[in-house]
Design an enzyme around this catalytic site. Sequence first.
Site, PDB file in Angstrom:
ATOM      1  N   ASP A  98       5.549  -7.012   2.328  1.00  0.00           N
ATOM      2  CA  ASP A  98       4.803  -7.532   1.180  1.00  0.00           C
ATOM      3  C   ASP A  98       5.741  -7.853   0.026  1.00  0.00           C
ATOM      4  OD1 ASP A  98       2.038  -7.824   1.503  1.00  0.00           O
ATOM      5  OD2 ASP A  98       1.710  -5.655   1.376  1.00  0.00           O
ATOM      6  N   GLU A 135      -8.962 -10.041   4.151  1.00  0.00           N
ATOM      7  CA  GLU A 135      -9.345  -8.664   3.807  1.00  0.00           C
ATOM      8  C   GLU A 135     -10.746  -8.621   3.206  1.00  0.00           C
ATOM      9  OE1 GLU A 135      -6.358  -6.354   1.827  1.00  0.00           O
ATOM     10  OE2 GLU A 135      -7.759  -4.735   1.339  1.00  0.00           O
ATOM     11  N   SER A 167       0.844  -1.205   0.000  1.00  0.00           N
ATOM     12  CA  SER A 167       0.000   0.000   0.000  1.00  0.00           C
ATOM     13  C   SER A 167       0.878   1.254   0.000  1.00  0.00           C
ATOM     14  CB  SER A 167      -0.938   0.008   1.211  1.00  0.00           C
ATOM     15  OG  SER A 167      -0.227  -0.294   2.398  1.00  0.00           O
ATOM     16  N   LYS A 191       4.913 -11.336   3.187  1.00  0.00           N
ATOM     17  CA  LYS A 191       3.482 -11.609   2.984  1.00  0.00           C
ATOM     18  C   LYS A 191       3.209 -11.794   1.499  1.00  0.00           C
ATOM     19  CE  LYS A 191       0.099  -8.371   3.742  1.00  0.00           C
ATOM     20  NZ  LYS A 191      -0.490  -8.206   2.389  1.00  0.00           N
TER      21      LYS A 191
HETATM   22  O1  KIV Z   1      -0.412  -3.435   1.759  1.00  0.00           O
HETATM   23  C1  KIV Z   1      -1.181  -3.368   2.731  1.00  0.00           C
HETATM   24  O2  KIV Z   1      -1.328  -2.324   3.376  1.00  0.00           O
HETATM   25  C2  KIV Z   1      -1.913  -4.570   3.102  1.00  0.00           C
HETATM   26  C3  KIV Z   1      -2.897  -4.461   4.224  1.00  0.00           C
HETATM   27  C4  KIV Z   1      -4.104  -3.733   3.800  1.00  0.00           C
HETATM   28  C5  KIV Z   1      -3.223  -5.778   4.806  1.00  0.00           C
HETATM   29  O3  KIV Z   1      -1.741  -5.583   2.516  1.00  0.00           O
END
Ligand code: KIV
Length: 271
Positions: free
Chosen positions: A90, A189, A52, A120
């Site tokens: 991520d 989510e 994000s 993740k």
């Molecule tokens: O990238 C992010 O902020 C996310 C969250 C919304 C779980 O994956």
Amino acid sequence: MSVHGKVRKITTHVLRDMKKNNEKIAMLTAYDYSIAKILDGAGIDILLVGDSASNVMAGHETTLPITLDQMIYHAQSVVRAVDRALIVVDLPFGSYQGDSKTALESAVRIMKESGAHSVKMEGGIEIKESVERILSAGIPVMAHLGLTPQAIYKFGTYSVRAKGEEEAKRLREDALLMEDLGCFALVLEKIPAKLGKEVSESLSIPTIGIGAGPDTDGQVLVVHDMLGITKDFHPRFLRRYLDLSQEINGAVQQYINDVRSGDFPNDKEQY
Ligand code: KIV
């Protein structure tokens, strides 16, 4: 703090124990040193260096453009700030959905170059081989099901997922698969609260919800959203704890006035 005055670091094992003991897990995103330091000092359990960042740091419409190098840069900044929280990074779009060898190389780069604790990955059975290969290298993986923003062009909208039985069944199966493979936690989510509860009760690994109801084992929000830095994002699941955008605007207007009027700097603010 532990009895010896040392900070008790959050590990994947601590998170599993928290689920066993019915202790809720608090997770937020972080992308830079200064904010990460505040969040860690406040006692957050998990910091997610989320893709994000593509939206809230870089201003892109989706999470797709952010690169592996950019994710590593954000992760390095967060790692420098943190004493206690578990840091999850991520894997960005395109860095793991192809072959599992590329996926492992991407995850290894994140771990080696940033010093973060885990990665993740969005998706279920379709990324099974990549998840297995990364786990086999000893890298902890947090899974992510439901609304997976890297697949936004497949979904077409950011609306609630798995409302129908077919998609809900697939999500339940994917959740069990991710636990069986050895993932240490699962983000859910934007799914119905009833499904969030059911999936959380069916797993021994913790679930972390965002728009998945109150019965997941923890909650996550994007820090810019919960602090009110972002202004035009109002999903039902979001609770705003501050209106920082307005606070900053007020402070900056005051500063501009003070500079223009000659009030700043005053006698004490000079050498
Ligand atoms: O990238 C992010 O902020 C996310 C969250 C919304 C779980 O994956």
